[in-house]
Design a protein around this motif. Sequence first.
Motif, mmCIF file in Angstrom:
data_model
loop_
_atom_site.group_PDB
_atom_site.id
_atom_site.type_symbol
_atom_site.label_atom_id
_atom_site.label_comp_id
_atom_site.label_asym_id
_atom_site.label_seq_id
_atom_site.Cartn_x
_atom_site.Cartn_y
_atom_site.Cartn_z
ATOM 1 N N THR A 139 0.821 -1.216 0.000
ATOM 2 C CA THR A 139 0.000 0.000 0.000
ATOM 3 C C THR A 139 0.848 1.256 0.000
ATOM 4 N N LYS A 140 1.959 1.210 0.722
ATOM 5 C CA LYS A 140 2.806 2.403 0.847
ATOM 6 C C LYS A 140 3.245 2.920 -0.519
ATOM 7 N N LYS A 141 3.718 2.030 -1.375
ATOM 8 C CA LYS A 141 4.194 2.446 -2.698
ATOM 9 C C LYS A 141 3.042 2.853 -3.600
ATOM 10 N N VAL A 142 2.010 2.036 -3.650
ATOM 11 C CA VAL A 142 0.915 2.268 -4.588
ATOM 12 C C VAL A 142 0.210 3.592 -4.303
ATOM 13 N N VAL A 143 -0.198 3.806 -3.054
ATOM 14 C CA VAL A 143 -0.937 5.021 -2.711
ATOM 15 C C VAL A 143 -0.027 6.251 -2.757
ATOM 16 N N GLY A 144 1.214 6.109 -2.310
ATOM 17 C CA GLY A 144 2.138 7.240 -2.316
ATOM 18 C C GLY A 144 2.394 7.766 -3.722
ATOM 19 N N ILE A 145 2.652 6.861 -4.664
ATOM 20 C CA ILE A 145 2.895 7.277 -6.052
ATOM 21 C C ILE A 145 1.633 7.878 -6.661
ATOM 22 N N ALA A 146 0.473 7.279 -6.357
ATOM 23 C CA ALA A 146 -0.792 7.800 -6.888
ATOM 24 C C ALA A 146 -1.072 9.205 -6.366
ATOM 25 N N LEU A 147 -0.821 9.426 -5.097
ATOM 26 C CA LEU A 147 -1.053 10.743 -4.504
ATOM 27 C C LEU A 147 -0.129 11.791 -5.119
ATOM 28 N N LEU A 148 1.131 11.434 -5.352
ATOM 29 C CA LEU A 148 2.064 12.371 -5.971
ATOM 30 C C LEU A 148 1.627 12.704 -7.389
ATOM 31 N N GLY A 149 1.219 11.688 -8.161
ATOM 32 C CA GLY A 149 0.766 11.932 -9.531
ATOM 33 C C GLY A 149 -0.458 12.819 -9.585
ATOM 34 N N SER A 150 -1.431 12.571 -8.713
ATOM 35 C CA SER A 150 -2.643 13.389 -8.678
ATOM 36 C C SER A 150 -2.323 14.839 -8.320
ATOM 37 N N SER A 151 -1.395 15.030 -7.396
ATOM 38 C CA SER A 151 -1.036 16.385 -6.956
ATOM 39 C C SER A 151 -0.373 17.179 -8.079
ATOM 40 N N LEU A 152 0.542 16.538 -8.813
ATOM 41 C CA LEU A 152 1.216 17.232 -9.918
ATOM 42 C C LEU A 152 0.232 17.587 -11.026
ATOM 43 N N LEU A 153 -0.715 16.688 -11.309
ATOM 44 C CA LEU A 153 -1.709 16.967 -12.343
ATOM 45 C C LEU A 153 -2.667 18.077 -11.915
ATOM 46 N N THR A 154 -2.961 18.158 -10.621
ATOM 47 C CA THR A 154 -3.804 19.248 -10.116
ATOM 48 C C THR A 154 -3.150 20.602 -10.388
ATOM 49 N N LEU A 155 -1.839 20.667 -10.215
ATOM 50 C CA LEU A 155 -1.112 21.902 -10.486
ATOM 51 C C LEU A 155 -1.185 22.294 -11.960
ATOM 52 N N CYS A 156 -1.393 21.317 -12.842
ATOM 53 C CA CYS A 156 -1.399 21.568 -14.290
ATOM 54 C C CYS A 156 -2.775 21.917 -14.858
ATOM 55 N N ILE A 157 -3.847 21.807 -14.070
ATOM 56 C CA ILE A 157 -5.195 21.992 -14.609
ATOM 57 C C ILE A 157 -5.432 23.403 -15.158
ATOM 58 N N PRO A 158 -5.012 24.494 -14.487
ATOM 59 C CA PRO A 158 -5.226 25.828 -15.093
ATOM 60 C C PRO A 158 -4.567 25.962 -16.465
ATOM 61 N N LEU A 159 -3.352 25.424 -16.610
ATOM 62 C CA LEU A 159 -2.681 25.468 -17.907
ATOM 63 C C LEU A 159 -3.450 24.656 -18.944
ATOM 64 N N ALA A 160 -3.927 23.482 -18.545
ATOM 65 C CA ALA A 160 -4.684 22.637 -19.470
ATOM 66 C C ALA A 160 -5.964 23.323 -19.926
ATOM 67 N N ALA A 161 -6.648 24.020 -19.011
ATOM 68 C CA ALA A 161 -7.875 24.735 -19.380
ATOM 69 C C ALA A 161 -7.586 25.837 -20.399
ATOM 70 N N ASN A 162 -6.449 26.526 -20.235
ATOM 71 C CA ASN A 162 -6.086 27.575 -21.189
ATOM 72 C C ASN A 162 -5.732 27.011 -22.558
ATOM 73 N N LEU A 163 -5.165 25.795 -22.588
ATOM 74 C CA LEU A 163 -4.797 25.182 -23.852
ATOM 75 C C LEU A 163 -6.008 24.715 -24.644
#
Length: 498
Positions: A139-163
């Motif tokens: 669980t440690k690896k699976v959830v940790g990597i998933a949480l990091l990926g979701s967080s980075l993509l959240t930061l990219c949403i305003p840019l994606a909306a503009n594109l």
Amino acid sequence: MATVVELSPTSEQSEFALGTPVNKKTPALKVPSLCSMRYGIAFVTHFCNFTLMAQNCTISITMVAMVNNTDHPPHLNSSTEQLPAGLNGDHHEASKHLSTKAPVYNWSPQTQGIIFSSVQYGMMLMQGPGGYLAGKIGTKKVVGIALLGSSLLTLCIPLAANLGLVFLLATRAVQGLMQGTGYGGQFALWQRWAPPNERSRLCSIAMSGMTLGVFTVLLVGGIISEALGWPFVFYIFGGTGVLCCLLWFILIYDDPVSHPWISGPEREYILSSLNQQFSSEEQPLPIKAMLKSLPLWSMCLCSMTHQWLVNTFIIYTPTYISSVFKVNIRDNGFLSSLPFFVAWVLGILGGQLADFLLSKNFRLVTVRKFITILGNTPSAALIAALPYVQSSYITTIIFLTLSCGICPLCQAGVYINALDIAPRYASLLMGTSRGLGHSSAVVVPIVAGFFLNQDSEFGWRNFFFVLFVVNLLGLIIYLMFGKADVQEWARERKLTRL
């Protein structure tokens, strides 16, 4: 030659499966509760769920600021009761002010529904595989990597909306894959960390983080959007997720045996209560038996229909309040968040109630079904009544708050039923049932967009009526076929050599 010998459940397991309390059979060790490592695991998972859900639903409150509402005809408002002073007077001025801070898009209700649902496809598909992966690699690896990926993509949403819309939908879809893996993967923890007589409260503490995430986003999202612009909502909660990853990787371990800071008595208490003697990974999944299991299907269907209700609250509470009462985004956020605060409190108390009933000799299946009824029927009935009381501002808010507040009681009912009927496969089954449940999150925005686009006056009424019928159907199926004893296909087996 190898044969398979079926092991009879221990007396402790049998009593729990039959619904009698296990307290008298668990080791008489003086083990702390709230200050223990297992509760620490529950609270860290609570924070992880808080972060994932906050990132999932930020767009629910920012959509009010992202969309140019002046280009679309407003829904008819039959409210005859005057709103409190300050709630609606500066609506148009606030809209103009917001548009100068961030881009505004011309998205129809149907387009908004597609944006809302885009993240749910990945969540629906990956919760089952996420649970399976967590059982295999941890669980440690699976959830940790998933949480990091979701967080980075959240930061990219305003840019994606503009594109463009396509980029936004693609970003949200990949984010859904990450979040689904995170949600599904965490359930493997409770196979190894939750003693049977504490399952309800530990799981409720962990899962209630989702409700707190919705509450926080709705409460502060409007304030952030008004003060800084809607993109900063994504930046702040994306950054919070990156910090949460550090906490997760430092404090979370897959089982009590590998945790370096757990006390000896607590480790022995957990292992003895779970009676972990054989590894479930060594045996093949009984897929055919699972597909034929009515208790399993009833659990999945009830979870799916209840998620229809949950996702309606998460996605459409701000939109409904804005549509009916025309409040500005700051006050909309406050009004929309109030029901989720009540839901957060009652969700945690629901787990305490379930374990209390078990300690009073109620059968386990009775407790699971009773808690599920409490979290389902009153909530669906109250939301179905909203269109008939919208002439009263106070009554509408009370109904919304009670409906949403009662809803999370199901966390201690149908949602953790897999731990009862198949504890050895709980991570896979809980992830799969939650994944099937999230299929409703894909359907809900589409159905709502259809009704609201067709008929602005009666759209909400028709949508809420369909919600009530769907929830009632799922509940009836669960009451008829739901079980809480370990199923034959999930019993322990041991390979022996002759």
